[in-house]
Design a protein around this motif. Structure first.
Motif, PDB file in Angstrom:
ATOM      1  N   MET A   1     -19.579  -1.841  54.075  1.00 41.02           N
ATOM      2  CA  MET A   1     -18.776  -1.230  53.017  1.00 41.02           C
ATOM      3  C   MET A   1     -17.300  -1.303  53.403  1.00 41.02           C
ATOM      4  N   THR A   2     -16.464  -1.557  52.433  1.00 42.31           N
ATOM      5  CA  THR A   2     -15.030  -1.600  52.684  1.00 42.31           C
ATOM      6  C   THR A   2     -14.478  -0.182  52.744  1.00 42.31           C
ATOM      7  N   GLN A   3     -13.240  -0.088  53.176  1.00 40.87           N
ATOM      8  CA  GLN A   3     -12.547   1.198  53.256  1.00 40.87           C
ATOM      9  C   GLN A   3     -12.523   1.843  51.875  1.00 40.87           C
ATOM     10  N   PRO A   4     -12.825   3.137  51.755  1.00 38.04           N
ATOM     11  CA  PRO A   4     -12.768   3.777  50.434  1.00 38.04           C
ATOM     12  C   PRO A   4     -11.326   3.871  49.936  1.00 38.04           C
ATOM     13  N   PHE A   5     -11.191   3.898  48.615  1.00 35.87           N
ATOM     14  CA  PHE A   5      -9.894   4.073  47.967  1.00 35.87           C
ATOM     15  C   PHE A   5      -9.544   5.558  47.959  1.00 35.87           C
ATOM     16  N   ASN A   6      -8.296   5.882  48.272  1.00 29.36           N
ATOM     17  CA  ASN A   6      -7.796   7.255  48.190  1.00 29.36           C
ATOM     18  C   ASN A   6      -7.170   7.469  46.827  1.00 29.36           C
ATOM     19  N   VAL A   7      -7.627   8.511  46.135  1.00 34.20           N
ATOM     20  CA  VAL A   7      -7.206   8.783  44.764  1.00 34.20           C
ATOM     21  C   VAL A   7      -6.706  10.216  44.654  1.00 34.20           C
ATOM     22  N   LEU A   8      -5.532  10.385  44.049  1.00 34.00           N
ATOM     23  CA  LEU A   8      -4.945  11.707  43.830  1.00 34.00           C
ATOM     24  C   LEU A   8      -4.822  11.969  42.339  1.00 34.00           C
ATOM     25  N   PHE A   9      -5.300  13.135  41.908  1.00 31.70           N
ATOM     26  CA  PHE A   9      -5.148  13.594  40.531  1.00 31.70           C
ATOM     27  C   PHE A   9      -4.116  14.712  40.531  1.00 31.70           C
ATOM     28  N   VAL A  10      -3.131  14.608  39.643  1.00 28.69           N
ATOM     29  CA  VAL A  10      -2.025  15.561  39.625  1.00 28.69           C
ATOM     30  C   VAL A  10      -1.900  16.202  38.248  1.00 28.69           C
ATOM     31  N   CYS A  11      -1.765  17.512  38.240  1.00 32.19           N
ATOM     32  CA  CYS A  11      -1.338  18.240  37.035  1.00 32.19           C
ATOM     33  C   CYS A  11      -0.370  19.320  37.506  1.00 32.19           C
ATOM     34  N   ARG A  12       0.087  20.113  36.601  1.00 34.59           N
ATOM     35  CA  ARG A  12       1.132  21.060  36.956  1.00 34.59           C
ATOM     36  C   ARG A  12       0.623  22.131  37.919  1.00 34.59           C
ATOM     37  N   GLN A  13      -0.466  22.821  37.562  1.00 34.35           N
ATOM     38  CA  GLN A  13      -0.898  23.972  38.367  1.00 34.35           C
ATOM     39  C   GLN A  13      -2.045  23.686  39.333  1.00 34.35           C
ATOM     40  N   ASN A  14      -2.721  22.560  39.178  1.00 36.23           N
ATOM     41  CA  ASN A  14      -3.866  22.232  40.025  1.00 36.23           C
ATOM     42  C   ASN A  14      -4.905  23.354  39.959  1.00 36.23           C
ATOM     43  N   ALA A  15      -5.107  23.886  38.755  1.00 38.32           N
ATOM     44  CA  ALA A  15      -6.037  24.997  38.570  1.00 38.32           C
ATOM     45  C   ALA A  15      -7.216  24.637  37.671  1.00 38.32           C
ATOM     46  N   ALA A  16      -7.186  23.465  37.013  1.00 35.08           N
ATOM     47  CA  ALA A  16      -8.277  23.116  36.097  1.00 35.08           C
ATOM     48  C   ALA A  16      -8.543  21.605  36.105  1.00 35.08           C
ATOM     49  N   ARG A  17      -7.782  20.842  35.317  1.00 34.57           N
ATOM     50  CA  ARG A  17      -8.090  19.429  35.089  1.00 34.57           C
ATOM     51  C   ARG A  17      -8.118  18.583  36.357  1.00 34.57           C
ATOM     52  N   SER A  18      -7.120  18.710  37.199  1.00 35.85           N
ATOM     53  CA  SER A  18      -7.076  17.888  38.412  1.00 35.85           C
ATOM     54  C   SER A  18      -8.198  18.269  39.382  1.00 35.85           C
ATOM     55  N   GLN A  19      -8.559  19.542  39.412  1.00 37.81           N
ATOM     56  CA  GLN A  19      -9.682  19.973  40.247  1.00 37.81           C
ATOM     57  C   GLN A  19     -10.993  19.378  39.721  1.00 37.81           C
ATOM     58  N   MET A  20     -11.165  19.394  38.396  1.00 34.62           N
ATOM     59  CA  MET A  20     -12.355  18.800  37.795  1.00 34.62           C
ATOM     60  C   MET A  20     -12.441  17.313  38.156  1.00 34.62           C
ATOM     61  N   ALA A  21     -11.318  16.624  38.039  1.00 37.37           N
ATOM     62  CA  ALA A  21     -11.284  15.190  38.328  1.00 37.37           C
ATOM     63  C   ALA A  21     -11.649  14.920  39.784  1.00 37.37           C
ATOM     64  N   GLN A  22     -11.104  15.706  40.690  1.00 40.84           N
ATOM     65  CA  GLN A  22     -11.403  15.529  42.112  1.00 40.84           C
ATOM     66  C   GLN A  22     -12.902  15.641  42.363  1.00 40.84           C
TER      67      GLN A  22
END
Length: 162
Positions: A1-22
């Motif tokens: 397996m190759t090295q995994p991709f690092n992915v960052l999800f950003v929103c303003r408060q990091n209290a809902a959408r970005s946490q769900m995405a992670q």
């Protein structure tokens, strides 16, 4: 397996959408990705309905907490391959991220301001979760290793517009 991709999800408060995405990318990514989330102005806590929505999907919530972008702007931070903004107010925003990650804007309506009964507000959170899940599903199916940067950008932009 190759090295995994690092992915960052950003929103303003990091209290809902970005946490769900992670959480979704961790669950659906078949170990091809390491996912993170952060906020430009992180909240004190994750919204309780975010945690409830994630748990209702049968996914874990342990270890989740609101994080600021500073965690990803230092030399010790993971080298990011992808950065996705998930709220409207961050479209076109220049983020203090090192390197040259591929970026895309995947706006999802913020469920946090929703008002009504618990069931009504929970439904708004569930809608945001479903939309994010669909975008993550499309993302993980992309043949990332075989795409040039421009083609990849086009695919990611289409996912964000869907």
């Amino acid at each position: 397996m190759t090295q995994p991709f690092n992915v960052l999800f950003v929103c303003r408060q990091n209290a809902a959408r970005s946490q769900m995405a992670q959480v979704l990318l961790t669950a659906l990514g078949r170990r091809r990705f390491v996912s993170y989330s952060a906020g430009t102005e992180p909240a004190a806590d994750i919204h309780p309905l975010t945690l409830e929505t994630i748990r209702n999907a049968g996914l874990p919530t342990s270890g989740l907490y609101p994080k600021g972008l500073a965690e990803f702007a230092s030399a010790e931070a993971p080298r990011l391959d992808f950065v996705f903004t998930v709220c409207d107010e961050l479209e076109g925003c220049v983020l203090p991220i090192l390197g040259r990650p591929v970026t895309a804007h995947w706006p999802i309506p913020d469920p946090v301001p929703a008002r009504g009964s618990h069931a009504e507000v929970a439904a708004v959170f569930a809608d945001s979760f479903r939309l994010m899940r669909r975008r993550i599903e499309l993302f993980v199916e992309l043949p990332l290793a075989g795409l040039d940067r421009l083609t990849m950008q086009q695919h990611l932009d289409r996912i964000g517009a869907a």
